[in-house]
Design a protein around this motif. Structure first.
Motif, PDB file in Angstrom:
ATOM      1  N   HIS A   1       0.784  -1.086   0.025  1.00 38.51           N
ATOM      2  CA  HIS A   1      -0.073  -0.135  -0.008  1.00 38.51           C
ATOM      3  C   HIS A   1       0.758   1.206   0.126  1.00 38.51           C
ATOM      4  O   HIS A   1       0.983   1.851   1.204  1.00 38.51           O
ATOM      5  N   PRO A   2       1.479   1.462  -1.067  1.00 43.09           N
ATOM      6  CA  PRO A   2       2.673   2.473  -1.249  1.00 43.09           C
ATOM      7  C   PRO A   2       2.074   3.900  -0.705  1.00 43.09           C
ATOM      8  O   PRO A   2       2.640   4.810   0.130  1.00 43.09           O
TER       9      PRO A   2
ATOM     10  N   ALA B   1       8.352  10.961  -5.947  1.00 44.76           N
ATOM     11  CA  ALA B   1       9.591  10.143  -5.946  1.00 44.76           C
ATOM     12  C   ALA B   1       9.519   9.072  -7.094  1.00 44.76           C
ATOM     13  O   ALA B   1      10.656   8.703  -7.591  1.00 44.76           O
ATOM     14  N   GLN B   2       8.239   8.550  -7.402  1.00 49.67           N
ATOM     15  CA  GLN B   2       8.045   7.434  -8.157  1.00 49.67           C
ATOM     16  C   GLN B   2       9.220   6.449  -8.069  1.00 49.67           C
ATOM     17  O   GLN B   2       9.971   5.750  -8.554  1.00 49.67           O
ATOM     18  N   PRO B   3       9.177   6.001  -6.494  1.00 51.05           N
ATOM     19  CA  PRO B   3      10.047   4.735  -6.168  1.00 51.05           C
ATOM     20  C   PRO B   3       9.733   3.500  -7.078  1.00 51.05           C
ATOM     21  O   PRO B   3       8.528   3.110  -7.518  1.00 51.05           O
ATOM     22  N   ALA B   4      10.836   2.630  -7.298  1.00 49.40           N
ATOM     23  CA  ALA B   4      10.328   1.461  -7.921  1.00 49.40           C
ATOM     24  C   ALA B   4       9.628   0.345  -7.629  1.00 49.40           C
ATOM     25  O   ALA B   4       8.812  -0.475  -8.150  1.00 49.40           O
TER      26      ALA B   4
ATOM     27  N   GLY C   1       2.988   7.695   1.830  1.00 50.01           N
ATOM     28  CA  GLY C   1       2.378   8.833   1.409  1.00 50.01           C
ATOM     29  C   GLY C   1       2.202   9.124  -0.079  1.00 50.01           C
ATOM     30  O   GLY C   1       3.296   9.164  -0.812  1.00 50.01           O
ATOM     31  N   ALA C   2       0.684   9.588  -0.716  1.00 51.18           N
ATOM     32  CA  ALA C   2       0.649   9.474  -2.130  1.00 51.18           C
ATOM     33  C   ALA C   2       1.367  10.841  -2.554  1.00 51.18           C
ATOM     34  O   ALA C   2       1.820  10.506  -3.640  1.00 51.18           O
ATOM     35  N   ASP C   3       1.458  11.858  -1.984  1.00 52.03           N
ATOM     36  CA  ASP C   3       2.356  12.929  -2.564  1.00 52.03           C
ATOM     37  C   ASP C   3       3.640  12.440  -2.812  1.00 52.03           C
ATOM     38  O   ASP C   3       4.538  12.774  -3.882  1.00 52.03           O
TER      39      ASP C   3
END
Length: 264
Positions: free
Chosen positions: A35-36, A48-51, A41-43
């Motif tokens: 649940h990223p 950051a767009q983590p992999a 945090g959605a923002d």
């Protein structure tokens, strides 16, 4: 500038004779993958767009090396921001060591950065009640300096030679983690004290156009951060034969250290 690469969350796993495995920073954790938006945090995720690759999580890498998660007995954090604490729930039994100023920033309501620091130390990463432990100042019989950096602290209950070296500016109690490698040299995990090798290796310092705004948005004290960067530049210049300095997010530094033949 080097060709484009994705930023990393550079962790360090230390094998010790006395304290089991010691993990320096934890990166993104396995629970963050499920649940990223909620966990990180959605923002932040959108920016950051983590992999979100399970194979890159510290837990999976520890197991891939042939260890059990419980072999990680201690975690030492440079600071408590989300991209450094996500793996804490993967090692709930480990004692978690931070610099006393960073500890105070999230435990003392009267601390100047208490609210700010709690906002950065994600609830999902501390819901399991991590064994958060402030490091102790060096004993009177020891030097409180490391290569001229004052205020050195040692983790409680650990016998191995590992130091928390204050590197102020990025967070309330940001610290580098210094440990000797197999060849007797010092490794300094400098956390987010800088984010791109050009800041230390180029004259004048060369910032990364993407990472520099991130650094400025996260810092608690701009002047202190710049002063810390300049001290690290001097350390690298004056003690290159004794100390290897690397940061948390520079992928080029990670590639150098992970290259075949590089002994750590």
């Amino acid at each position: 500038m080097n060709r484009e690469r994705a930023a990393v969350c550079h962790c360090l796993l230390i094998e010790t004779d006395s304290d089991g495995l010691v993990l320096v920073d934890t990166g993104i954790g396995t629970a963050d993958l499920q649940h990223p938006d909620r966990s990180l945090g959605a923002d932040w995720v959108a920016y950051a767009q983590p992999a979100l690759n399970p194979e890159e999580c510290a837990l999976h890498q520890v197991v891939r090396l042939g260890y059990a998660p419980r072999d990680v007995r201690h975690i030492v954090l440079t600071h408590l921001h989300r991209d450094h604490t996500g793996g804490l729930p993967d090692f709930p039994h480990a004692r978690v060591h931070v610099h006393p100023d960073e500890y105070r920033s999230v435990t003392d309501p009267a601390a100047a950065h208490h609210r700010y620091s709690l906002d950065r130390f994600m609830p999902s990463h501390r819901a399991h009640g991590p064994l958060l432990t402030p490091a102790l100042p060096a004993l009177a019989a020891e030097s409180s300096e490391w290569f001229g950096f004052p205020g050195v602290a040692r983790p409680q209950g650990m016998a191995c030679e590992l130091l928390l070296v204050p590197l102020p500016g990025h967070s309330a109690g940001h610290a580098g983690i210094a440990v000797r490698d197999g060849g007797g040299r010092w490794l300094l995990h400098a956390g987010d004290a800088y984010m791109y090798h050009g800041e230390l290796e180029h004259t004048p310092p060369l910032s990364h156009p993407v990472l520099e705004p991130v650094q400025q948005g996260a810092q608690t004290d701009a002047a202190a951060r710049v002063a810390t960067r300049d001290r690290l530049r001097a350390l690298r210049h004056d003690h290159a034969d004794e100390v290897t300095v690397f940061s948390a997010h520079d992928p080029w530094e990670l590639s150098r250290l992970a290259a075949p033949g590089h002994v750590t």
